[in-house]
Design a protein around this motif. Structure first.
Motif, PDB file in Angstrom:
ATOM      1  N   ALA A 133      30.658  39.999  41.060  1.00  0.00           N
ATOM      2  CA  ALA A 133      31.778  40.659  40.396  1.00  0.00           C
ATOM      3  C   ALA A 133      33.042  39.839  40.597  1.00  0.00           C
ATOM      4  O   ALA A 133      33.860  39.694  39.696  1.00  0.00           O
ATOM      5  N   ARG A 134      33.206  39.270  41.804  1.00  0.00           N
ATOM      6  CA  ARG A 134      34.421  38.508  42.079  1.00  0.00           C
ATOM      7  C   ARG A 134      34.495  37.221  41.276  1.00  0.00           C
ATOM      8  O   ARG A 134      35.592  36.724  41.003  1.00  0.00           O
ATOM      9  N   GLY A 136      33.210  37.042  38.331  1.00  0.00           N
ATOM     10  CA  GLY A 136      33.169  37.428  36.936  1.00  0.00           C
ATOM     11  C   GLY A 136      31.847  37.172  36.251  1.00  0.00           C
ATOM     12  O   GLY A 136      31.803  36.854  35.063  1.00  0.00           O
ATOM     13  N   ASP A 138      28.558  38.858  35.116  1.00  0.00           N
ATOM     14  CA  ASP A 138      28.049  40.210  34.928  1.00  0.00           C
ATOM     15  C   ASP A 138      26.539  40.186  34.749  1.00  0.00           C
ATOM     16  O   ASP A 138      26.024  40.395  33.669  1.00  0.00           O
ATOM     17  N   ILE A 189      39.083  31.298  37.746  1.00  0.00           N
ATOM     18  CA  ILE A 189      38.578  31.600  39.084  1.00  0.00           C
ATOM     19  C   ILE A 189      39.220  30.681  40.125  1.00  0.00           C
ATOM     20  O   ILE A 189      39.593  31.114  41.205  1.00  0.00           O
TER      21      ILE A 189
END
Lengths: 505, 361
Positions: A133-134, A136, A138, A189
């Motif tokens: 999740a961190r 991104g 999915d 990120i």
């Protein structure tokens, strides 16, 4: 000190020697908290070696590493990881047979008790889901890594670094196989990681990316530290001149413009494996025909067809007017078409053999007076001649090739073919991984060979090399030749826009 | 050559030790027997070396020894179960089968890109089964053919000391030594073993050369099988079991690398000598001592130690070799400068604040 960030890491006076080469000489580097440092340099400048030292894979012969204010010895990879240094390799080091969670925790598994305890899959999957999740991504943590795109794999590597609670992440050419969208995602990120105080070393050849993402640029050349530039000071030109050390024009030998030699090799509608349509081109006596294109555009595949290492799916070729369709490398060699391959350690050289044995390998069956009997005298004579002609730095032709530097190894490959009087010489990435001095030497040899009337086909991903050496440039995209440009029409922007498909053919 | 010379020294020391402990070691009977054994294993091992130098492996040679021996006995033996045809017919047929099977194995491995281990393992099992079928669970007496193995070319005091088989072995050594070390074909073998892809990119006919090595390996196994059938004079279904492992061990002891690209005929001879001297010489080893009452006694190692000793020798040989290799590489890499490390510090154990990376999607 031009660095506003509190120092996280300092490497001072690092020297590393390998057999026959000094890979790093007195190199220093600092990295602050929340800083993105771009490490720039040509192939062979020592970037990877420096990062392998930081990652614990190599030990420096001299110099010190100061981590968080304390002098530290990173005596192996595990120690470097323990101290919070994560290295993300260009060729991602993920196990395709494991799932995402398995990769994130590889070497760091959670289990009851020892390595032989019950694996805590549930716990790992939960933690992996948080990390995904961190970054991104999915996807369920149980997705097999073999199903991911290159960009998704990159995210998994970053999640893996986060799982190790890394303070420092080294990214080696992270965008080389990413799409534009994935690159944007990666930059987002990186910005977020920077905001949390992490230090990031970013290695890339793509100048625009570096100028966009880096707070500071450190430049290496020939294993030495050249200098630092802050984001404000850094420009494309400044960085290149620091990397190269002299104006580009001095690199490439002057060659008269050649026109109108007779065609040596021509292809018509030649269909490369995996292509939908054929390619047509020709190369003339004394000409250097450059092939530009992105990785995967089919250049290497086309060269393998020309050399008989792969079969064409259709089309015809003519060599000096006669039909030419090699089904084996042996056919091609017997017709005078030779290839110096892209991956010379894998395809070009028998590393445990001597220079003489490598040079003679393709031709020793044809040495006069021999028949089956090995002509060792002739072998040494031919190899000595090539050693001198190519100025290979080795004590004798009996030296094993494995002990030579990259540049000298490439000269052995070239010497092997020059001993056999090529008609067409195909050079696939002729200067990859070669130091600057040897590079210039190889360019001089290419110019001299062309002047002797040999047709040279050169594949290169180095735009300056393509522009500096080619008489004509064939630009490939998606396994087709989009356009063949004359030297006068070829500019970096033009080639780049054709090979990325921005300019329609 | 370093490994080969080391093994030669080991072999000489071993022979001296055995001689010292038991004078019969150099007796005509033992010399004759051991040299027969060395000749037969040597022929087999040299065949395997051709394959091993290219980086391949041939597990079928033990079964091939059994099969050629059984075929020869079946065709040419005049005893019960044999067909009583002339000897040359049996030999030609057995050799023909051996060469044909070698060719099939080579073609399967090179043309279909199958792994040599698997292909030759399959043939090892299949050929064993064929031998069993031919002898039908029993055996075929073949004493009429004993003249080959028992023939001697030199006698001392009327006792044979140099077997004719030694001449066979010598011929194989000379021809193989020529092929491996003095021909273009031999050079190609080492090039393929050193880097198969680079050899192909240099125009070496890799597949053809590799195929030939399996034919040579099978052919020499056939020769060894014919010699063996003369030596034991009674063929049954278990002849040649595990011979492939002895042959491979002899190659490795003699300096061949199973990764390919390394090995010499001279080394294989030494390796074979070591294998056989240990295997057959161990029961000659004895230590004289006087017991409590002053009576002369002999201590013999247990016969079961044979394989323990052979296994240990192989392991010690490869370990020593690797250690020397690592030390040399280390020296080369370090050059002269010794690394100077500052005292180990470490990172303050305090992870950065938990990053909150925005999820894009």
């Amino acid at each position: 000190m031009l660095n506003p960030h509190p120092t996280l890491l300092a490497m001072r006076g690092i020297t590393k020697r390998f057999p026959g080469v000094v890979a790093l000489q007195d190199v220093s580097l600092t990295l602050g908290r929340g800083e993105v440092l771009a490490l720039m340099g040509e192939n062979g400048a020592g970037k990877s070696t420096l990062m392998k030292i930081l990652g614990g894979a190599y030990q420096p012969d001299e110099g010190e590493i100061i981590l968080g204010g304390n002098p530290t010895v990173l005596f192996n990879i595990a120690e470097a990881k323990r101290l919070g240094i994560a290295l993300i390799h260009q060729e991602l080091m993920l196990a395709g047979n494991l799932d995402i969670a398995g990769n994130i925790f590889l070497g760091n598994e959670r289990a009851a008790g020892s390595s032989f305890g019950w694996l805590d899959r549930g716990g790992m999957n939960r933690r992996a889901a948080e990390l995904l999740a961190r970054v991104g991504l999915d996807l369920p943590p149980t997705t097999p890594v073999s199903r991911l795109t290159a960009g998704q794999m990159q995210m998994v590597e970053i999640a893996k670094a986060l799982a190790l609670q890394a303070h420092i992440i080294i990214m080696d050419e992270p965008t080389s196989s990413l799409t534009l969208g994935e690159t944007r995602q990666l930059f987002k990120i990186i910005a977020d990681l920077r905001a949390t105080g992490m230090g990031i070393v970013y290695i890339s050849h793509r100048m625009e990316e570096v100028l966009e993402v880096a707070d500071r640029v450190t430049v290496l050349r020939d294993g030495r530290y050249v200098g630092d530039l802050s984001a404000q000071e850094a420009t494309h030109e400044k960085i290149v001149s620091m990397m190269v050390g002299r104006p580009l024009s001095a690199w490439f030998p002057e060659r008269p413009a050649r026109a109108g030699g007779e065609v040596v090799l021509e292809a018509e509608n030649l269909v490369v494996p995996g292509a939908r349509a054929g390619v047509s081109f020709n190369v003339r006596r004394g000409e250097i025909l450059g092939f530009a294109g992105l990785v995967g555009s089919g250049r290497t595949e086309l060269m393998e067809v020309l050399f008989g290492a792969a079969s064409a799916r259709g089309g015809i070729m003519r060599l000096e007017g006669a039909p030419y369709l090699p089904s084996t490398t042996r056919d091609a060699i017997s017709r005078g078409v030779y290839l110096a391959p892209e991956d010379r350690k894998r395809h070009g050289l028998v590393l445990p053999m001597s220079i003489a044995q490598n040079v003679s390998l393709p031709d020793i069956g044809n040495y006069p007076g021999g028949g089956a009997w090995l002509q060792r005298g002739a072998e040494v004579r031919v190899a000595t001649q090539e050693l001198e002609r190519m100025r290979i730095k080795a004590p004798s032709v009996f030296r094993k090739v494995v002990n030579l530097s990259g540049g000298n190894q490439q000269k052995v490959v070239l010497g092997k073919w020059l001993a056999m009087r090529p008609k067409v010489l195909i050079l696939d990435e002729p200067t990859r991984g070669i130091d600057v001095g040897a590079k210039a030497e190889i360019y001089r040899h290419m110019a001299a060979l062309a002047a002797q009337g040999i047709a040279i086909i050169m594949v290169s991903s180095d735009m300056e090399e393509v522009l500096g050496m080619s008489d004509r440039v064939a630009v490939m995209r998606e396994r087709r030749i989009e356009r063949v440009l004359d030297r006068a029409d070829a500019t970096q922007e033009r080639i780049a826009s054709i090979m990325t498909g921005a300019e329609a053919a | 050559m370093r490994r080969e010379l080391g093994m030669l020294v080991a072999l000489v020391v071993l022979c001296m030790g055995l001689w010292w402990s038991n004078a019969n070691f150099v007796g005509a009977n033992n010399v004759f027997n051991t040299s027969r054994q060395i000749s037969m294993l040597g022929i087999l091992a040299i065949g395997s070396a051709f394959v091993i130098v290219t980086g391949g492996i041939d597990l079928s040679v033990g079964s091939m020894v059994g099969l050629t021996g059984v075929i020869l006995a079946k065709i040419s033996s005049t005893a019960e179960g044999g067909l009583g045809h002339p000897l040359w017919m049996g030999i030609c047929f057995a050799m023909g089968i051996a060469l044909a099977i070698g060719l099939i194995q080579g073609l399967l491995i090179t043309q279909l890109n199958l792994q040599p281990f698997i292909v030759t393992l399959g043939f090892m099992l299949m050929l064993r089964g064929v031998s069993q079928t031919i002898v039908n669970g029993g055996n075929i007496s073949f004493s009429s053919f004993g003249s080959l193995a028992n023939a001697s070319i030199l006698s001392i005091h009327g006792e044979p000391i140099l077997p004719l088989l030694m001449l066979f072995f010598l011929a194989v050594v000379i021809i193989s030594g020529y092929l491996l070390h003095f021909t273009v074909f031999g050079r190609y073998l080492y090039a393929i073993g050193g880097n198969r892809d680079a050899a192909q990119y240099s125009g070496v006919p890799v597949k053809r050369v590799e195929t030939i090595t399996y034919v040579i390996s099978a052919g020499l196994a056939g020769v060894a099988g014919i010699c063996w059938s003369s030596y034991i004079s009674q063929m049954d279904q278990n002849v040649g079991v595990a011979f492939e492992l002895s042959a491979i061990a002899a190659c490795v002891l003699g300096g061949c690398s199973l990764r390919g690209g390394e090995g010499t005929v001279f080394g294989v001879i030494i390796g074979t000598g070591l294998m056989k001297v240990i295997e057959d010489g161990l029961d000659m080893f004895r230590i004289r001592y006087h017991d409590a009452r002053g009576i002369l006694q002999f201590w013999h190692p247990n016969d079961n130690w044979r394989y323990i000793v052979i296994g240990a020798v192989i392991l010690v040989a490869v370990i020593l070799d690797q250690v020397v290799h690592i030390v040399q590489q280390h020296r080369r890499t370090r050059g002269t400068a010794a690394p100077t490390h500052p005292p180990t510090g470490g990172f303050p154990v305090q992870p950065p604040s938990e990053p909150k990376v925005g999820a894009a999607s």
